[in-house]
Design an enzyme around this catalytic site. Structure first.
Site, PDB file in Angstrom:
ATOM      1  N   GLU A   1      10.946 -15.737 -20.916  1.00 22.21           N
ATOM      2  CA  GLU A   1      11.000 -14.216 -20.946  1.00 22.21           C
ATOM      3  C   GLU A   1       9.801 -13.746 -19.881  1.00 22.21           C
ATOM      4  O   GLU A   1       8.878 -14.476 -19.928  1.00 22.21           O
ATOM      5  CB  GLU A   1      10.703 -13.574 -22.132  1.00 22.21           C
TER       6      GLU A   1
ATOM      7  N   LYS B   1      18.052  -7.826 -23.690  1.00 27.11           N
ATOM      8  CA  LYS B   1      17.543  -7.984 -25.031  1.00 27.11           C
ATOM      9  C   LYS B   1      18.280  -6.456 -25.852  1.00 27.11           C
ATOM     10  O   LYS B   1      17.918  -5.337 -25.185  1.00 27.11           O
ATOM     11  CB  LYS B   1      16.145  -7.960 -24.804  1.00 27.11           C
TER      12      LYS B   1
ATOM     13  N   CYS C   1      12.685 -13.816 -27.174  1.00 33.57           N
ATOM     14  CA  CYS C   1      11.366 -13.439 -27.929  1.00 33.57           C
ATOM     15  C   CYS C   1      11.613 -12.778 -29.466  1.00 33.57           C
ATOM     16  O   CYS C   1      12.105 -13.449 -30.332  1.00 33.57           O
ATOM     17  CB  CYS C   1      10.401 -12.500 -27.107  1.00 33.57           C
TER      18      CYS C   1
END
Length: 542
Positions: A288, A348, A398
């Site tokens: 990321e 995301k 994440c």
């Protein structure tokens, strides 16, 4: 001894007892914290739950509900304050302590509910189910919930880990709680026998069943976990950790350097491949924020990424920040091929409040000068899968890995391996990266998939479908991991059931709570009626 002395003595004893229970509650929470990585002390979690259960339920007279809440809340503080200091490492203690204080309310609620259901038959089952209920609540509200610190995520090295393959993280958390509550019941039975109580045998049997059920189930499941030799074929994957110029919130001020670090480390990997020292990767995973320069808008960034992909001879999953026309941004993972350029991408979907976006911005900006550093990201859409070199890769970026639904959706949509691109540079040299790595290990077992974790500054890792670590990097150094991993299409029972185990546990807890409330009200009415009858009899006799 005078009546006054007796009263004072009794008050002193009561205060000492309350203070002791308060101290034990904090200790119980700290034991749960100590069970989490990087410490391999997973067995402390059921011990901590056992100690808290004893504080809440041991004794001839039941605790008051408000006392149960208080002791549970103290346990929450003992658990979450030492678990979460990484939140405040660069922004000061206020956000860290505020979050721990708020999240401890849910463990306080567990304390209240544990007291409420503790007098029911098969109380260990219902107390553990109440833990599952409050853990679900904490994972859901507010602002989408904060599942960090679920009991399951402290068990990547534990005996109970295989339970995740049949019921996911919720069932694994329940297994830890049930084991702990069962141990508490065994302790209470031994004490009852020593005190001459008659029903200690039933308490002992129930406690032993509760304490041993999960370990027995886990022992039966261990041989069924898939290893690195499973799957219909293997591929070679690489995880690149380019590292960052400096740690902290301002690491993005050198965005070009971060991108260059990952390009250069990939070029080194390509040289190693050319020399024959490492095998040719089929897929390369970057972390990321590897390119916070939007490569879809910046030609130089795009050329650098294409050069790296050409050199290593494989598509790269690039973690990038993409600028939208309305001033917002998406945190994306783009499949980038050196010849064809950008391909599929994962935007995301579960974004972090107070980090990637700021709810009630005007209010929170008054609480911390760092609030205005929160991003303006928007959640993406999609099925959680991208395809690279003909392989279906499930992606959870994440923060997404902490939520059950992220990889659950990926696997149901055909993911054959899983990837967790993450950036932990903003949390410095803390335990956060190890806590997050533990989640990836649990997800590997939950879904029976190999997991590739690529972190900007570490820890990066390649995890087998049985949750074991194949390779792992140190912190804060450029590195690259290369390993063969199996491609798997079989669904574990946990993947098939999805949220069903958690729903059943929560429904069971709610049913027990309702029954206990009714039982409690009947008891109050009976006592009131008995008191009224005694008063009437006294008046008649006089």
């Amino acid at each position: 001894m005078s009546v006054r002395d007796s009263t004072v003595h009794g008050w002193t004893t009561g205060v000492r007892g309350v203070l002791l229970r308060c101290a034990l509650s904090v200790l119980a929470g700290f034991l749960v914290f100590a069970s989490f990585p990087p410490r391999p002390l997973w067995f402390l979690a059921p011990i901590g739950i056992a100690l808290l259960t004893l504080v809440l339920t041991a004794g001839a007279a039941p605790r008051r509900l408000r006392a149960g809440f208080g002791y549970g809340y103290l346990a929450g503080l003992g658990f979450l304050i030492p678990l979460l200091p990484w939140i405040g490492v660069y922004v000061g203690p206020l956000p860290w302590l505020a979050l721990a204080t708020i999240e401890s309310l849910f463990i306080g609620l567990f304390g209240l509910l544990a007291v409420l259901v503790s007098r029911l038959r098969w109380a260990p089952l219902w107390i553990a189910a109440c833990w599952s209920l409050t853990e679900w609540l904490r994972s859901s509200v507010p602002f989408g919930g904060f599942p960090w610190g679920r009991l399951a995520f402290g068990q990547p090295e534990g005996w109970l880990l295989p339970v995740a393959s049949v019921g996911g993280a919720p069932l694994l958390s329940f297994a830890v709680a049930l084991t702990g509550v069962g141990l508490a019941s065994v302790v209470m039975a031994v004490r009852a026998r020593a005190g001459g109580a008659e029903n200690w045998r039933r308490t002992l049997v129930g406690g032993l069943i509760a304490a041993l059920a999960a370990p027995v189930l886990s022992s039966a499941l261990w041989p069924t976990l898939p290893g690195m030799d499973s799957g219909y074929r293997t591929i070679t994957v690489a995880a690149v950790q380019g590292s960052v110029p400096r740690l902290g919130l301002d690491f993005n001020s050198q965005r070009k350097q971060v991108l260059d670090n990952h390009v250069n480390r990939t070029l080194e990997l390509a040289a190693d491949v050319a020399s024959g020292s490492v095998p040719q990767p089929d897929i390369v995973v970057w972390p990321e924020n590897a390119s916070d320069i939007d490569p879809l808008r910046n030609a130089d960034a795009a050329a650098d990424i294409s050069r790296a992909s050409d050199a290593v001879g494989a598509p790269i999953l690039v973690g990038a920040v993409l600028a939208n026309s309305d001033g917002t941004a998406t945190n994306s993972v783009i499949v980038w091929d050196g010849y064809s350029g950008p391909q599929e991408r994962h935007d995301k979907k579960i974004i972090q409040p107070f980090g990637e976006y700021l709810p009630y911005r005007g209010f929170f900006e008054h609480l911390s000068p760092y609030a205005n550093q929160a991003g303006n990201f928007v959640p993406g859409h999609g099925d959680g899968v991208v395809h690279a070199n003909g392989v279906a890769v499930g992606v959870a970026t994440c923060y997404e890995v902490v939520f059950d639904r992220a990889f659950e959706q990926s696997v149901r949509n055909g993911a054959e391996i899983l990837a967790v691109p993450t950036n932990n540079a903003t949390f410095g040299d803390t335990e956060m990266t190890y806590q997050q790595l533990a989640m990836s290990k649990v997800r590997a077992v939950e879904h029976g998939r190999a997991v590739v974790v690529a972190a900007t500054s570490g820890v990066s890792a390649i995890i087998a479908p049985d949750g074991s670590t194949v390779e792992q990097t140190p912190l804060f150094v450029p590195d690259a991991l290369v390993a063969q991993v199996p491609l798997r299409t079989e669904l574990t029972l946990a993947s098939r059931l999805g949220p069903v185990p958690e729903v059943l546990l929560c429904v069971g807890a709610l049913g027990a709570i309702a029954f206990a409330v009714v039982q409690r009200r009947r008891g109050v009415r009976a006592r009131v009626a008995g008191t009224a009858a005694d008063d009437s009899g006294n008046r008649s006799g006089s």
